[in-house]
Design a protein around this motif. Sequence first.
Motif, PDB file in Angstrom:
ATOM      1  N   PHE A 186       0.960  -1.110  -0.110  1.00 29.84           N
ATOM      2  CA  PHE A 186       0.012   0.015   0.138  1.00 29.84           C
ATOM      3  C   PHE A 186       0.823   1.126  -0.024  1.00 29.84           C
ATOM      4  CE2 PHE A 186      -2.271   3.354   2.310  1.00 29.84           C
ATOM      5  CZ  PHE A 186      -3.461   3.619   1.555  1.00 29.84           C
ATOM      6  N   GLY A 187       1.719   1.161   0.877  1.00 25.16           N
ATOM      7  CA  GLY A 187       2.769   2.269   0.813  1.00 25.16           C
ATOM      8  C   GLY A 187       3.691   2.927  -0.437  1.00 25.16           C
ATOM      9  N   GLU A 188       3.958   1.586  -1.152  1.00 27.74           N
ATOM     10  CA  GLU A 188       4.629   1.731  -2.431  1.00 27.74           C
ATOM     11  C   GLU A 188       3.845   2.098  -3.497  1.00 27.74           C
ATOM     12  OE1 GLU A 188       7.760   0.885  -3.637  1.00 27.74           O
ATOM     13  OE2 GLU A 188       8.412   0.882  -1.405  1.00 27.74           O
ATOM     14  N   VAL A 189       2.378   1.830  -3.402  1.00 24.39           N
ATOM     15  CA  VAL A 189       1.272   2.025  -4.315  1.00 24.39           C
ATOM     16  C   VAL A 189       1.368   3.709  -4.456  1.00 24.39           C
ATOM     17  CG1 VAL A 189      -1.045   2.106  -5.023  1.00 24.39           C
ATOM     18  CG2 VAL A 189       0.314  -0.059  -4.823  1.00 24.39           C
ATOM     19  N   VAL A 190       0.914   4.270  -2.868  1.00 23.32           N
ATOM     20  CA  VAL A 190       0.807   5.641  -2.710  1.00 23.32           C
ATOM     21  C   VAL A 190       1.931   6.527  -3.209  1.00 23.32           C
ATOM     22  CG1 VAL A 190       0.389   7.368  -0.930  1.00 23.32           C
ATOM     23  CG2 VAL A 190      -0.912   5.230  -0.956  1.00 23.32           C
ATOM     24  N   ARG A 191       3.023   6.028  -2.715  1.00 25.54           N
ATOM     25  CA  ARG A 191       4.322   6.613  -3.135  1.00 25.54           C
ATOM     26  C   ARG A 191       4.516   6.953  -4.669  1.00 25.54           C
ATOM     27  NH1 ARG A 191       9.844   4.582  -0.474  1.00 25.54           N
ATOM     28  NH2 ARG A 191       9.502   3.203  -2.113  1.00 25.54           N
ATOM     29  N   ASP A 192       4.208   5.772  -5.436  1.00 23.67           N
ATOM     30  CA  ASP A 192       4.298   5.763  -6.638  1.00 23.67           C
ATOM     31  C   ASP A 192       3.456   6.680  -7.384  1.00 23.67           C
ATOM     32  OD1 ASP A 192       5.263   4.274  -9.210  1.00 23.67           O
ATOM     33  OD2 ASP A 192       3.059   3.799  -9.567  1.00 23.67           O
ATOM     34  N   LYS A 193       2.157   6.849  -7.124  1.00 27.52           N
ATOM     35  CA  LYS A 193       1.154   7.785  -7.636  1.00 27.52           C
ATOM     36  C   LYS A 193       1.442   9.221  -7.070  1.00 27.52           C
ATOM     37  CE  LYS A 193      -1.790   6.874  -9.604  1.00 27.52           C
ATOM     38  NZ  LYS A 193      -1.760   6.533 -11.085  1.00 27.52           N
ATOM     39  N   VAL A 194       2.121   9.381  -6.065  1.00 31.67           N
ATOM     40  CA  VAL A 194       2.369  10.847  -5.460  1.00 31.67           C
ATOM     41  C   VAL A 194       3.845  11.198  -6.410  1.00 31.67           C
ATOM     42  CG1 VAL A 194       3.457  12.162  -3.706  1.00 31.67           C
ATOM     43  CG2 VAL A 194       1.562  10.763  -3.191  1.00 31.67           C
ATOM     44  N   ASP A 195       4.667  10.335  -6.557  1.00 27.99           N
ATOM     45  CA  ASP A 195       5.733  10.525  -7.294  1.00 27.99           C
ATOM     46  C   ASP A 195       5.179  10.739  -8.776  1.00 27.99           C
ATOM     47  OD1 ASP A 195       8.640  10.548  -7.948  1.00 27.99           O
ATOM     48  OD2 ASP A 195       8.252   8.819  -9.171  1.00 27.99           O
ATOM     49  N   GLU A 196       4.264   9.990  -9.448  1.00 37.84           N
ATOM     50  CA  GLU A 196       3.747  10.326 -10.762  1.00 37.84           C
ATOM     51  C   GLU A 196       3.254  11.732 -10.830  1.00 37.84           C
ATOM     52  OE1 GLU A 196       0.200   8.203 -13.435  1.00 37.84           O
ATOM     53  OE2 GLU A 196       1.206   6.828 -12.026  1.00 37.84           O
ATOM     54  N   VAL A 197       2.454  12.229 -10.117  1.00 36.02           N
ATOM     55  CA  VAL A 197       1.811  13.486 -10.033  1.00 36.02           C
ATOM     56  C   VAL A 197       2.969  14.578  -9.901  1.00 36.02           C
ATOM     57  CG1 VAL A 197       1.187  13.713  -7.639  1.00 36.02           C
ATOM     58  CG2 VAL A 197      -0.093  14.883  -9.555  1.00 36.02           C
ATOM     59  N   CYS A 198       3.857  14.352  -9.066  1.00 37.11           N
ATOM     60  CA  CYS A 198       4.910  15.203  -9.011  1.00 37.11           C
ATOM     61  C   CYS A 198       5.831  15.548 -10.447  1.00 37.11           C
ATOM     62  CB  CYS A 198       5.880  15.031  -7.957  1.00 37.11           C
ATOM     63  SG  CYS A 198       4.979  15.134  -6.279  1.00 37.11           S
ATOM     64  N   HIS A 199       6.093  14.403 -11.013  1.00 36.17           N
ATOM     65  CA  HIS A 199       6.759  14.392 -12.142  1.00 36.17           C
ATOM     66  C   HIS A 199       5.888  14.893 -13.362  1.00 36.17           C
ATOM     67  CE1 HIS A 199       9.533  12.243  -9.794  1.00 36.17           C
ATOM     68  NE2 HIS A 199      10.551  12.880 -10.539  1.00 36.17           N
ATOM     69  N   ALA A 200       4.640  14.873 -13.031  1.00 32.61           N
ATOM     70  CA  ALA A 200       3.683  15.096 -14.266  1.00 32.61           C
ATOM     71  C   ALA A 200       3.216  16.533 -14.295  1.00 32.61           C
ATOM     72  CB  ALA A 200       2.322  14.285 -14.342  1.00 32.61           C
ATOM     73  N   LEU A 251      -2.351  20.369 -13.039  1.00 31.84           N
ATOM     74  CA  LEU A 251      -2.523  19.604 -11.751  1.00 31.84           C
ATOM     75  C   LEU A 251      -4.034  19.497 -11.636  1.00 31.84           C
ATOM     76  CD1 LEU A 251      -0.917  18.646  -9.109  1.00 31.84           C
ATOM     77  CD2 LEU A 251      -1.736  20.609  -8.139  1.00 31.84           C
ATOM     78  N   PHE A 252      -4.964  20.144 -11.888  1.00 39.02           N
ATOM     79  CA  PHE A 252      -6.469  19.869 -11.857  1.00 39.02           C
ATOM     80  C   PHE A 252      -6.787  18.805 -12.854  1.00 39.02           C
ATOM     81  CE2 PHE A 252     -10.741  20.569 -12.523  1.00 39.02           C
ATOM     82  CZ  PHE A 252     -11.278  21.185 -11.242  1.00 39.02           C
ATOM     83  N   ASP A 253      -6.104  18.992 -14.053  1.00 37.33           N
ATOM     84  CA  ASP A 253      -6.667  17.759 -15.138  1.00 37.33           C
ATOM     85  C   ASP A 253      -6.145  16.628 -14.829  1.00 37.33           C
ATOM     86  OD1 ASP A 253      -7.628  20.127 -16.583  1.00 37.33           O
ATOM     87  OD2 ASP A 253      -5.795  20.312 -17.772  1.00 37.33           O
ATOM     88  N   TRP A 254      -4.845  16.592 -14.168  1.00 38.50           N
ATOM     89  CA  TRP A 254      -4.093  15.210 -13.715  1.00 38.50           C
ATOM     90  C   TRP A 254      -4.927  14.636 -12.840  1.00 38.50           C
ATOM     91  CZ3 TRP A 254      -2.492  12.032  -9.964  1.00 38.50           C
ATOM     92  CH2 TRP A 254      -1.626  11.191 -10.113  1.00 38.50           C
ATOM     93  N   TYR A 255      -5.711  15.222 -11.743  1.00 34.67           N
ATOM     94  CA  TYR A 255      -6.355  14.786 -10.788  1.00 34.67           C
ATOM     95  C   TYR A 255      -7.661  14.338 -11.217  1.00 34.67           C
ATOM     96  CZ  TYR A 255      -3.316  15.761  -6.415  1.00 34.67           C
ATOM     97  OH  TYR A 255      -2.708  15.757  -5.463  1.00 34.67           O
ATOM     98  N   GLN A 256      -8.324  15.061 -12.049  1.00 30.65           N
ATOM     99  CA  GLN A 256      -9.315  14.661 -12.838  1.00 30.65           C
ATOM    100  C   GLN A 256      -9.146  13.117 -13.604  1.00 30.65           C
ATOM    101  OE1 GLN A 256     -10.967  17.465 -15.625  1.00 30.65           O
ATOM    102  NE2 GLN A 256     -13.052  16.223 -15.678  1.00 30.65           N
ATOM    103  N   GLU A 257      -7.924  13.305 -14.120  1.00 33.41           N
ATOM    104  CA  GLU A 257      -7.746  11.819 -15.168  1.00 33.41           C
ATOM    105  C   GLU A 257      -7.260  10.679 -14.146  1.00 33.41           C
ATOM    106  OE1 GLU A 257      -4.960  13.190 -17.927  1.00 33.41           O
ATOM    107  OE2 GLU A 257      -6.360  14.759 -18.676  1.00 33.41           O
ATOM    108  N   HIS A 258      -6.981  10.912 -12.828  1.00 33.51           N
ATOM    109  CA  HIS A 258      -6.279   9.793 -12.096  1.00 33.51           C
ATOM    110  C   HIS A 258      -7.197  10.042 -10.817  1.00 33.51           C
ATOM    111  CE1 HIS A 258      -2.958  10.749 -15.034  1.00 33.51           C
ATOM    112  NE2 HIS A 258      -2.762   9.383 -14.895  1.00 33.51           N
ATOM    113  N   PRO A 259      -8.661   9.666 -10.829  1.00 32.35           N
ATOM    114  CA  PRO A 259      -9.250   9.874  -9.345  1.00 32.35           C
ATOM    115  C   PRO A 259      -8.777   8.779  -8.446  1.00 32.35           C
ATOM    116  CG  PRO A 259     -10.466   8.754 -10.888  1.00 32.35           C
ATOM    117  CD  PRO A 259      -9.158   9.209 -11.876  1.00 32.35           C
ATOM    118  N   GLU A 260      -7.970   8.026  -8.775  1.00 28.61           N
ATOM    119  CA  GLU A 260      -7.405   7.003  -7.665  1.00 28.61           C
ATOM    120  C   GLU A 260      -6.619   7.602  -6.562  1.00 28.61           C
ATOM    121  OE1 GLU A 260      -4.589   6.920 -11.054  1.00 28.61           O
ATOM    122  OE2 GLU A 260      -6.816   6.737 -11.007  1.00 28.61           O
ATOM    123  N   LEU A 261      -6.054   8.540  -6.981  1.00 30.17           N
ATOM    124  CA  LEU A 261      -4.821   9.140  -6.180  1.00 30.17           C
ATOM    125  C   LEU A 261      -5.714   9.752  -4.938  1.00 30.17           C
ATOM    126  CD1 LEU A 261      -2.160   9.893  -5.024  1.00 30.17           C
ATOM    127  CD2 LEU A 261      -2.254  12.005  -6.281  1.00 30.17           C
TER     128      LEU A 261
END
Length: 199
Positions: free
Chosen positions: A55-69, A84-94
């Motif tokens: 779970f921790g790895e998954v959360v960190r991976d998604k946070v890393d993804e948004v930070c680099h996107a 950033l708004f668009d990214w969150y809209q496209e990735h509701p899982e974060l």
Amino acid sequence: MTYDAEATRRRIFVAATAEFAAYGLAGARIDRIARAARANKQGIYLYFGDKEKLFGEVVRDKVDEVCHATDLGPGDLGESVGHLFDWYQEHPELIRLLLWEALESREEVQGELERREMYREIVRGAQAGGIAGGPSGEGARRLAQDWMFTILGLVAWNFAVPQLCRLVLDEDDEAAALARRRASVVETARVLAEARRFA
């Protein structure tokens, strides 16, 4: 056919992201993740240890993804916040993962030190861009941190509570309401950034 460990690991991440976003840490099941990833449970434990670490790895991976996107540093901050708004809209899982983490985590979250460092880097970029009145000093750093946290809240709240968006915005066309929210968040970010520059 050769075994592709990296492809298996990626499939596990995709399946685990969906599972944890839907059920949280407590409700997620490793056997469902294994089936969805076409992997075996032992492989998951071998790669990641236990369910909490996965779970921790998954959360960190998604946070890393948004930070680099997205980039909240120097440049057109309004455009960056819009991305950033668009990214969150496209990735509701974060948002769902972060909400589950807040509900279920103990005092320290998995990968906390690495995640803190990612955010420190974003704050340094914001300072370099003139947020908080300049690039140096403890007070300026704190102002940049507050600005960043405020912006993250302005963006994330739109996706954390969709039912509240429907009730408050009271609009039949949800896409139009979300577009209006995006414009409002971008403009608010610009105003806050300008206010911080001259604080």
